[in-house]
Scaffold this active site. Structure first.
Site, PDB file in Angstrom:
ATOM      1  N   HIS A 260       0.831  -1.208   0.000  1.00  9.67           N
ATOM      2  CA  HIS A 260       0.000   0.000   0.000  1.00  9.67           C
ATOM      3  C   HIS A 260       0.865   1.258   0.000  1.00  9.67           C
ATOM      4  CE1 HIS A 260      -3.052  -2.864   1.305  1.00  9.67           C
ATOM      5  NE2 HIS A 260      -3.974  -1.928   1.205  1.00  9.67           N
TER       6      HIS A 260
ATOM      7  N   ASN B 206       8.108  -3.966   3.654  1.00  8.56           N
ATOM      8  CA  ASN B 206       6.668  -3.708   3.711  1.00  8.56           C
ATOM      9  C   ASN B 206       6.054  -4.141   5.030  1.00  8.56           C
ATOM     10  OD1 ASN B 206       3.983  -3.085   2.715  1.00  8.56           O
ATOM     11  ND2 ASN B 206       3.715  -5.277   2.399  1.00  8.56           N
TER      12      ASN B 206
END
Length: 388
Positions: free
Chosen positions: A133, A165
């Site tokens: 994201h 991440n």
């Protein structure tokens, strides 16, 4: 329902391009410092361009001029790399709380982007890369719709999972959400991929192989636009080269960014005080004890490397831009002197007490990231000084 509904054909207020391969931390800073800023010129208006005889039968178009407007963020998409060009989100206590539940969300392709240009779910399967994201889901819990929209691939880039991440990047995302509580106002975050160059090893000493169009796929009816090396054909060498991985099948490939940027703008409730910072992080595992300030870069240098302007038409425009650049130079100068052994670490502990109308985020927070367990939902770090 709060916020904005889907889609849109608005003209973007940021423009840009980025390029390159893996550099990390101080190397990124050094590279960005080398960049010379190009003079800014006013682009022709569409009305003027339409009148040009070369445009009367049509012209090349892309996806950059179409913004995706969602409940909690706005995104610009780069069809060449099939990554977001940038995602701009607003975070505040309202957006961070509510019924949104990521367990009810699923990754989906961006239906508004033509299929030949969009990233596809299948591109990620079996690659080892996370669907990372850019606007974090946890910042948009105010409705299930807002949460779901963060899982659209318009908000996703390929990211290394372990060490990035799921770890350091997640802590940075939590850091930006905490800033809202410290500032008392909105936090605006512009996030995007970078493709940065790296120095070519042996540049000028060995011959480079020229690449020529592959006809194999075309002969088979596929028409893939790829290249193959030709033996003993030289081309001029340069100091810099591009090197990054690609997902999917040619020619509809998804670029794997070498780096990601975050530009953070935290405001006080009356917006009379703002704190900003630019960070560039390598898309690679980062040791948990690496200080966030290591990845702070001059905003102007990030603009030169990315081709984007950040908040010059708003909160960091006019005189405030000069104020911020002075505060930024002061912070980065202190960091450099400490790294060289000439500075006093105690001085960095004092800067949080001297708040200007416009200042650097690290002068307010010392850029201390949440602990690993907090980034995954554990106990909170001690409180920091409030932006006033």
């Amino acid at each position: 329902q709060m916020g904005y509904g889907g889609g849109g054909g608005m003209r973007p207020f940021l423009f840009g391009a980025a390029g390159g391969a893996a550099l990390g931390g101080g190397a990124v800073y050094a590279y960005l410092r080398r960049r010379d800023e190009s003079p800014v010129s006013k682009p022709a208006t569409m009305d003027r361009a339409d009148a040009h005889p070369a445009m009367r039968l049509g012209w090349p178009t892309g996806t950059e001029d179409v913004l995706r407007v969602r409940s909690g963020f706005v995104a610009s998409f780069d069809a060449r790399t099939r990554n977001p060009r940038w995602v701009l989100e607003v975070i505040n206590p309202r957006t961070m709380s509510g019924p949104g539940n990521r367990r009810r969300s699923e990754f989906v392709e961006d239906a508004e982007t033509p299929e030949r240009f969009r990233a596809k779910l299948a591109d990620y399967r079996g690659t080892g890369y996370d669907r990372g994201h850019l606007a974090a889901a946890a910042g948009h819990k105010d409705s299930q719709r807002a949460m779901d929209e963060t899982f659209e691939l318009i908000n996703i880039s390929p990211q290394v999972g372990d060490g990035f991440n799921r770890d350091y990047w997640a802590r940075l995302e939590r850091f930006t959400r905490e800033l809202s509580g410290r500032s008392g106002g909105d936090v605006l975050v512009a996030t995007g991929p970078l493709f940065l160059p790296t120095l070519a090893r042996g540049a000028g000493k060995k011959r480079a192989r020229e690449l020529e169009a592959s006809t194999a796929a075309a002969d088979a009816g596929g028409g893939a636009l790829t290249t193959v090396p030709a033996e003993d054909v030289s081309r001029p060498t340069t100091r810099w080269r591009m090197d990054y991985n690609l997902l999917g099948e040619a020619p509809e490939l998804v670029g794997v960014p070498t780096h990601f940027f975050k530009v953070i703008l935290a405001t006080s409730p009356d917006t009379k005080a703002v704190a900003a910072a630019a960070f560039v992080l390598p898309n690679a595992p980062i040791p948990a004890d690496t200080p966030l300030e290591k990845f702070a870069v001059p905003l102007e240098r990030l603009e030169a490397a990315s081709g984007l302007s950040f908040f010059r038409n708003g909160a960091l425009g006019g005189a405030r831009r000069g104020e911020f650049e002075r505060e930024e130079a002061d912070f980065l100068g202190r960091r450099a002197s400490i790294a060289s052994g000439d500075g006093d670490k105690d001085e960095t502990a004092k800067v949080g007490k001297r708040l200007a109308r416009t200042t650097h985020v690290c002068k307010v927070t010392h850029c201390v990231l949440p602990r690993d367990e907090y980034a995954k939902g554990g106990s909170k770090h001690g409180s920091q000084k409030r932006l006033t």
